[in-house]
Design a protein around this motif. Structure first.
Motif, PDB file in Angstrom:
ATOM      1  N   ASP A 164     -58.726  30.667 -93.101  1.00 11.44           N
ATOM      2  CA  ASP A 164     -57.926  31.004 -94.339  1.00 11.44           C
ATOM      3  C   ASP A 164     -58.690  30.245 -95.477  1.00 11.44           C
ATOM      4  O   ASP A 164     -58.618  28.995 -95.523  1.00 11.44           O
ATOM      5  CB  ASP A 164     -56.586  30.398 -94.271  1.00 11.44           C
ATOM      6  CG  ASP A 164     -55.531  30.604 -95.294  1.00 11.44           C
ATOM      7  OD1 ASP A 164     -56.062  30.549 -96.599  1.00 11.44           O
ATOM      8  OD2 ASP A 164     -54.213  30.959 -95.003  1.00 11.44           O
ATOM      9  N   LYS A 166     -58.089  30.069 -98.719  1.00 11.57           N
ATOM     10  CA  LYS A 166     -57.747  29.251 -99.821  1.00 11.57           C
ATOM     11  C   LYS A 166     -57.021  28.074 -99.124  1.00 11.57           C
ATOM     12  O   LYS A 166     -57.017  27.200 -99.930  1.00 11.57           O
ATOM     13  CB  LYS A 166     -56.422  30.511-100.098  1.00 11.57           C
ATOM     14  CG  LYS A 166     -55.608  29.828-100.980  1.00 11.57           C
ATOM     15  CD  LYS A 166     -54.335  30.859-101.556  1.00 11.57           C
ATOM     16  CE  LYS A 166     -53.449  30.303-102.641  1.00 11.57           C
ATOM     17  NZ  LYS A 166     -52.308  31.188-102.799  1.00 11.57           N
ATOM     18  N   GLN A 167     -56.512  28.006 -97.953  1.00 13.20           N
ATOM     19  CA  GLN A 167     -56.115  26.684 -97.392  1.00 13.20           C
ATOM     20  C   GLN A 167     -57.265  25.864 -97.188  1.00 13.20           C
ATOM     21  O   GLN A 167     -57.127  24.518 -97.529  1.00 13.20           O
ATOM     22  CB  GLN A 167     -55.343  26.922 -95.889  1.00 13.20           C
ATOM     23  CG  GLN A 167     -54.169  27.235 -95.969  1.00 13.20           C
ATOM     24  CD  GLN A 167     -53.392  27.075 -94.537  1.00 13.20           C
ATOM     25  OE1 GLN A 167     -53.593  27.917 -93.632  1.00 13.20           O
ATOM     26  NE2 GLN A 167     -52.634  26.006 -94.444  1.00 13.20           N
ATOM     27  N   GLU A 170     -57.863  24.351-100.800  1.00 15.24           N
ATOM     28  CA  GLU A 170     -56.928  23.474-101.165  1.00 15.24           C
ATOM     29  C   GLU A 170     -56.857  22.122-100.324  1.00 15.24           C
ATOM     30  O   GLU A 170     -56.715  21.255-100.967  1.00 15.24           O
ATOM     31  CB  GLU A 170     -55.475  24.307-100.919  1.00 15.24           C
ATOM     32  CG  GLU A 170     -55.060  25.407-102.034  1.00 15.24           C
ATOM     33  CD  GLU A 170     -54.067  26.102-101.466  1.00 15.24           C
ATOM     34  OE1 GLU A 170     -53.432  25.785-100.427  1.00 15.24           O
ATOM     35  OE2 GLU A 170     -53.530  27.031-102.284  1.00 15.24           O
ATOM     36  N   SER A 176     -62.470  25.374-108.574  1.00 14.27           N
ATOM     37  CA  SER A 176     -62.241  26.770-108.614  1.00 14.27           C
ATOM     38  C   SER A 176     -63.741  27.416-108.381  1.00 14.27           C
ATOM     39  O   SER A 176     -63.713  28.636-108.033  1.00 14.27           O
ATOM     40  CB  SER A 176     -61.445  27.292-109.924  1.00 14.27           C
ATOM     41  OG  SER A 176     -62.039  26.767-111.133  1.00 14.27           O
TER      42      SER A 176
END
Length: 208
Positions: A164, A166-167, A170, A176
């Motif tokens: 993942d 995105k995880q 984060e 970004s």
């Protein structure tokens, strides 16, 4: 090249994707740094080197990464996990890279100024998706080079795109502009890798 392998062809044929690593085996930070230094001799678009690396050796951190990587055991048992991260704003490094080439004597002042101007005209104005595609392509080049270097030194690897992203971004508070692209487990195999076949060249290559 290690004593075990005598040619690049042999290293290519021997490198397999290993999924069972010896959890007690350690690779030093110095050796990983040396391997990355060689790997980054890979080519990249306009030599902008849009790759970044996060080397994960802490056991608790490896366990956390495993949680959002489909519970792949090699993430916890490998000596290190090398996250290859793409910099979608690679254009911020234009001056540093090209001026370093000038100082090294690889290019003259007239041509370096031309290259800087061309790069600054094209890259900042390119769509983010296009820059991500460039970073992903270049990440593939440096990743393969790293895995072959590791094999030449007697180590084993497996590349993983199944996590993942995105995880991951984060969890490690990535800006970004930075996109995680692939995880490479690095260590010593605890069991042989499975063999695999390839399509015949006659089916995938055409001479015109």
């Amino acid at each position: 090249m290690s004593e075990k392998y005598t040619s690049l062809s042999e290293i290519i044929h021997e490198r397999k994707s290993v999924r069972k690593f010896d959890p007690s085996f350690e690779i030093s930070r110095e050796e990983i740094t040396a391997m990355l230094s060689e790997a980054t001799l890979a080519p990249s678009s306009s030599n902008l080197q849009p790759w970044r690396f996060m080397i994960i050796q802490d056991q608790d951190t490896k366990k956390k990464v495993r949680e959002y990587s489909f519970n792949q055991a090699q993430l916890e048992t490998a000596s290190a996990i090398i996250a290859v991260i793409g910099d979608t704003e690679m254009y911020h490094n234009i001056d540093e890279i090209y001026n370093a080439n000038l100082e090294a004597g690889y290019i003259d002042k007239v041509n370096v100024e031309l290259q800087i101007q061309n790069a600054k005209t094209s890259y900042p104005n390119a769509p983010v998706e296009a820059r991500l595609n460039i970073a992903a392509f270049d990440a593939g080049l440096v990743s393969m080079q790293l895995m072959l270097i590791a094999k030449a030194k007697g180590y084993d690897t497996v590349p993983m795109g199944g996590f993942d992203k995105k995880q991951f971004a984060e969890a490690f508070e990535l800006e970004s502009r930075y996109v995680p692209l692939v995880l490479i487990a690095l260590g010593k195999a605890a069991a042989p890798a499975y063999g695999s076949t390839r399509l015949p060249i006659e089916k995938i290559a055409t001479f015109v």
